[in-house]
Enzyme design. Structure first.
Site, PDB file in Angstrom:
ATOM      1  N   TRP A 232       2.237   1.907  -3.407  1.00  0.00           N
ATOM      2  CA  TRP A 232       1.203   2.399  -4.323  1.00  0.00           C
ATOM      3  C   TRP A 232       0.873   3.871  -4.071  1.00  0.00           C
ATOM      4  CZ3 TRP A 232      -1.669   0.394  -8.402  1.00  0.00           C
ATOM      5  CH2 TRP A 232      -2.838   1.055  -8.732  1.00  0.00           C
ATOM      6  N   ARG A 233       0.713   4.210  -2.786  1.00  0.00           N
ATOM      7  CA  ARG A 233       0.225   5.545  -2.432  1.00  0.00           C
ATOM      8  C   ARG A 233       1.316   6.609  -2.411  1.00  0.00           C
ATOM      9  NH1 ARG A 233      -0.890   5.986   2.409  1.00  0.00           N
ATOM     10  NH2 ARG A 233      -0.156   3.971   3.201  1.00  0.00           N
TER      11      ARG A 233
ATOM     12  N   ARG B 115       0.342  -6.071   9.895  1.00  0.00           N
ATOM     13  CA  ARG B 115       0.943  -5.580  11.130  1.00  0.00           C
ATOM     14  C   ARG B 115       0.452  -6.321  12.377  1.00  0.00           C
ATOM     15  NH1 ARG B 115       0.340   0.591   9.136  1.00  0.00           N
ATOM     16  NH2 ARG B 115      -1.322  -0.454   7.972  1.00  0.00           N
TER      17      ARG B 115
ATOM     18  N   LYS C 242      10.974   0.984   6.217  1.00  0.00           N
ATOM     19  CA  LYS C 242      11.341   0.833   7.617  1.00  0.00           C
ATOM     20  C   LYS C 242      10.472  -0.254   8.247  1.00  0.00           C
ATOM     21  CE  LYS C 242       7.461   2.832   8.796  1.00  0.00           C
ATOM     22  NZ  LYS C 242       6.387   2.042   9.459  1.00  0.00           N
TER      23      LYS C 242
ATOM     24  N   SER D 144       0.817  -1.207   0.000  1.00  0.00           N
ATOM     25  CA  SER D 144       0.000   0.000   0.000  1.00  0.00           C
ATOM     26  C   SER D 144       0.856   1.263   0.000  1.00  0.00           C
ATOM     27  CB  SER D 144      -0.927   0.000   1.222  1.00  0.00           C
ATOM     28  OG  SER D 144      -1.616   1.216   1.346  1.00  0.00           O
TER      29      SER D 144
END
Length: 341
Positions: free
Chosen positions: A22-23, A170, A102, A19
């Site tokens: 992409w963003r 996560r 990270k 994500s």
């Protein structure tokens, strides 16, 4: 043996169709001068094709296939945390420069090993922590160094956001999930930004999710070798907040939306004194574009392959970040979190 360097724009491959890629990161890499995105690799063919269609590059099915390409100089790695170390190592062994999301790895020993390998092979290795490239923090540092709030005594920083969908990576302990590595890294690195790397962990608490087994929130206290203290909070079971306060002997300096400001947002620095308050509005900046451009520039400086890519200071800070995060994790008092909602 190192292969001859490509003399044109930096040709970038992408490992992982995430994500954030992409963003934020892929649009920034596309806009960076002297670079081009060549291919995106995903373990899901459909996802690779969707990324390729948007970003005008090749779709690669499977990470292995990306390693085999000879038209790539550098790779942006955006796979789950626990996969960073093995894949970054393989890329470095193929003489690819690497920009990794990270945290660079989930263990200090693995971070040290990758840093050493990159230095040995004359390659650029960077951790994509975008906020440190925003001019907001440089201006704050100038204000503090100029005595605007007197002598800096204490830093309080936090990065928190609401619960994530239950399927989010996560919440996967086996993939290096948890709030400390995801959100806690930001206030830790902020403390290093203003106080340097000579910080120690004085105490910590982590809230563990009984369902997933990962930490979903936490707090920590750090101490600087020069006497300043830091309190920090992080998690994904809160209302959104990304802020810090620098408390000095004569005043306080406060920043909101500190870690993820939209590119068009003009950040505001608020200074509060005993009988006075003022706000300073700074120019909007695109911190992901700045991070991408910094990486590309470092790769260009490293040519021919084997020359010094100037990674020394970055490497020391990245390793110390990993050590501080590990110190928080290993020393923390752990409590059990309630329901995610």
């Amino acid at each position: 043996m190192n292969s001859p360097p490509h003399s044109g724009p930096v040709r970038i491959g992408v490992l992982g169709a995430s994500s954030i890629a992409w963003r934020r990161t892929l649009p920034a890499l596309l806009d960076a001068a002297d670079s081009t995105v060549v291919a995106v690799a995903s373990r899901e063919r459909e996802k690779a094709e969707r990324f390729a269609a948007r970003f005008g590059c090749a779709a690669v099915h499977g990470y292995e296939s990306l390693l085999e390409r000879d038209d790539i100089d550098a790779v942006y790695v955006s796979v789950p945390n626990s996969l960073h170390h093995p894949w970054v190592r393989r890329l470095l062994m193929r003489d690819k420069h690497v920009l990794a999301e990270k945290p660079l790895t989930t263990r200090p020993a693995d971070t040290a090993a990758l840093i050493g390998l990159a230095a040995e092979r004359g390659l650029v290795l960077r951790e994509n922590i975008a906020f440190v490239h925003h001019g907001l923090h440089r201006r704050v540092a100038e204000l503090v160094e100029g005595g605007r709030i007197g002598r800096l005594r204490h830093i309080d920083a936090a990065f928190c956001f609401p619960p994530l969908p239950g399927t989010d990576v996560r919440y996967r302990a086996d993939l290096g999930g948890g709030a400390l590595l995801d959100a806690g890294l930001y206030p830790v690195r902020l403390a290093q930004y203003f106080l340097g790397d000579e910080l120690t962990v004085a105490g910590a608490v982590l809230r563990d999710d009984p369902v997933s087994g990962v930490d979903v929130a936490g707090s920590a206290v750090l101490a600087a070798s020069t006497g300043e203290t830091v309190t920090l909070s992080f998690g994904f079971e809160h209302g959104y907040g990304a802020r810090y306060t620098l408390w000095g002997s004569t005043g306080r300096l406060c920043v909101d939306r500190a870690f993820t400001p939209p590119p068009a947002m003009a950040p505001v620095v608020r200074i509060e004194e005993q009988d006075h308050a003022e706000e300073i509005t700074l120019p909007a900046e695109h911190q992901f574009a700045a991070s991408a451009s910094s990486f590309v520039a470092a790769v260009l400086r490293s040519r021919p392959l084997g020359s010094d890519p100037g990674h020394g200071e970055w490497a020391r800070t990245a390793l110390r970040t990993a050590e501080l995060l590990d110190g928080i994790a290993t020393s923390a008092h752990r409590v059990t979190a309630g329901r995610r909602d």
